[in-house]
Scaffold this active site. Sequence first.
Site, PDB file in Angstrom:
ATOM      1  N   ASP A 269     -29.311  -3.506  43.215  1.00 14.01           N
ATOM      2  CA  ASP A 269     -28.340  -3.155  42.175  1.00 14.01           C
ATOM      3  C   ASP A 269     -28.988  -2.197  41.167  1.00 14.01           C
ATOM      4  O   ASP A 269     -30.140  -2.408  40.767  1.00 14.01           O
ATOM      5  CB  ASP A 269     -27.901  -4.450  41.476  1.00 14.01           C
ATOM      6  CG  ASP A 269     -26.676  -4.262  40.606  1.00 14.01           C
ATOM      7  OD1 ASP A 269     -25.871  -3.360  40.907  1.00 14.01           O
ATOM      8  OD2 ASP A 269     -26.525  -5.033  39.640  1.00 14.01           O
ATOM      9  N   HIS A 270     -28.247  -1.180  40.765  1.00 17.70           N
ATOM     10  CA  HIS A 270     -28.721  -0.225  39.751  1.00 17.70           C
ATOM     11  C   HIS A 270     -30.102   0.343  40.080  1.00 17.70           C
ATOM     12  O   HIS A 270     -30.987   0.405  39.217  1.00 17.70           O
ATOM     13  CB  HIS A 270     -28.758  -0.869  38.353  1.00 17.70           C
ATOM     14  CG  HIS A 270     -27.399  -1.194  37.809  1.00 17.70           C
ATOM     15  ND1 HIS A 270     -26.518  -0.235  37.382  1.00 17.70           N
ATOM     16  CD2 HIS A 270     -26.771  -2.380  37.649  1.00 17.70           C
ATOM     17  CE1 HIS A 270     -25.398  -0.816  36.966  1.00 17.70           C
ATOM     18  NE2 HIS A 270     -25.524  -2.118  37.122  1.00 17.70           N
TER      19      HIS A 270
ATOM     20  N   HIS B 221     -21.230  -4.575  30.721  1.00 23.49           N
ATOM     21  CA  HIS B 221     -22.386  -5.371  31.132  1.00 23.49           C
ATOM     22  C   HIS B 221     -22.763  -6.319  30.000  1.00 23.49           C
ATOM     23  O   HIS B 221     -22.763  -5.933  28.828  1.00 23.49           O
ATOM     24  CB  HIS B 221     -23.583  -4.463  31.436  1.00 23.49           C
ATOM     25  CG  HIS B 221     -23.452  -3.715  32.733  1.00 23.49           C
ATOM     26  ND1 HIS B 221     -23.123  -2.388  32.794  1.00 23.49           N
ATOM     27  CD2 HIS B 221     -23.614  -4.117  34.013  1.00 23.49           C
ATOM     28  CE1 HIS B 221     -23.092  -1.990  34.059  1.00 23.49           C
ATOM     29  NE2 HIS B 221     -23.387  -3.017  34.826  1.00 23.49           N
ATOM     30  N   GLY B 222     -23.103  -7.545  30.322  1.00 21.38           N
ATOM     31  CA  GLY B 222     -23.547  -8.502  29.309  1.00 21.38           C
ATOM     32  C   GLY B 222     -22.387  -9.269  28.705  1.00 21.38           C
ATOM     33  O   GLY B 222     -21.273  -9.275  29.233  1.00 21.38           O
TER      34      GLY B 222
ATOM     35  N   ASN C   2     -19.805  -8.175  40.333  1.00 22.48           N
ATOM     36  CA  ASN C   2     -21.204  -8.393  39.924  1.00 22.48           C
ATOM     37  C   ASN C   2     -21.231  -9.374  38.760  1.00 22.48           C
ATOM     38  O   ASN C   2     -20.497  -9.194  37.773  1.00 22.48           O
ATOM     39  CB  ASN C   2     -21.826  -7.070  39.480  1.00 22.48           C
ATOM     40  CG  ASN C   2     -22.056  -6.122  40.637  1.00 22.48           C
ATOM     41  OD1 ASN C   2     -21.580  -6.339  41.738  1.00 22.48           O
ATOM     42  ND2 ASN C   2     -22.784  -5.054  40.380  1.00 22.48           N
TER      43      ASN C   2
HETATM   44  P1  13P Z   1     -22.708  -9.219  33.806  1.00 25.00           P
HETATM   45  O1  13P Z   1     -24.138  -9.472  33.426  1.00 25.00           O
HETATM   46  O2  13P Z   1     -21.866  -8.794  32.665  1.00 25.00           O
HETATM   47  O3  13P Z   1     -22.131 -10.370  34.562  1.00 25.00           O
HETATM   48  O4  13P Z   1     -22.726  -7.960  34.789  1.00 25.00           O
HETATM   49  C1  13P Z   1     -23.631  -7.942  35.868  1.00 25.00           C
HETATM   50  C2  13P Z   1     -23.611  -6.617  36.537  1.00 25.00           C
HETATM   51  O5  13P Z   1     -22.670  -5.867  36.448  1.00 25.00           O
HETATM   52  C3  13P Z   1     -24.790  -6.251  37.324  1.00 25.00           C
HETATM   53  O6  13P Z   1     -24.633  -4.999  37.910  1.00 25.00           O
END
Ligand code: 13P
Length: 293
Positions: free
Chosen positions: A82-83, A181-182, A231
């Site tokens: 991921d990323h 995110h977060g 995700n």
């Molecule tokens: P969250 O941490 O908001 O659940 O998102 C995770 C994410 O998108 C990882 O790519």
Amino acid sequence: MPLVDLKDMLRHARAHGYAVGAYGAVGSNFVAAIVAGAEAAHAPVIVSFAESHFAHYDFPALIAAAQSTARRARVPVALFLDHGSGMDSAVAAIRHGCNGVMVDASHLPFDDNVAATRAVADMAHGAGVPVEGALGYVPGVEGEDAERHPGEMRPTSPGEAAIYVDATGVDFLAVSVGTVHGRLRGEPRLDLDRLAAIADAVGVPLVIHGGTGLSDEQYGALTARGVAKINYYTALSDLAAAAASNALADVEAGYTAAIDALRAAVADEVARTCAVFGAAGRADALLPACRHA
Ligand code: 13P
């Protein structure tokens, strides 16, 4: 059940209107708990490794362990980068055993995003590994990952999405329709009309980043509009931290009590969200639709 082809997995999910959770793992206890939660729900699952977390564990060692866990799992599993920060990350992740990769070029101008993602897709497809591209920008607001995603939200344009998928050859498309995110501040407002238009414009399964913190109805609205991968990390991290810290308050119970508490908290949340995403109970039906990875 085996490690399965991620493209087959997500095609099945999109066709049947559910999403597979891609749960962020930070260490072997998370991997074990994520798979245990999916097994409890009889759900397919993606164990996701964000490159920003590599400082916290030995990635090649953990992916080898995760492959072993996946091969012994009672549900279909895929292992995902991921990323990723660039081509080198994608090559390394595939060599080490990921069977799906994302290199995040969503902060770049459209043409640069296309060029970077196209190169990764060409490389990964040569190795038989599917690729997620990201168009539009999902920022971070609050929580341990927030500062890794600075800047403002930029929504995905349905018209550009069609051009992007065609030009890059990506197998899945991550979109920006209102999640962050977060941790969220306040009520998340999703642009569901935009999501529906993107789903009409592109045939590939759609991906939501920033899965933490939506209502059950909102998850349902996403899966009804082509989202096949969600995700999910921050909620797992928060629950794991709370469970471990409670257990550690009793020092005499020892460190293993914290491990057990962390694993139970993560597994419960994975099982709960598999049900909310519509993935619970799908493992047996999914397996014959998937090539082994
Ligand atoms: P969250 O941490 O908001 O659940 O998102 C995770 C994410 O998108 C990882 O790519």
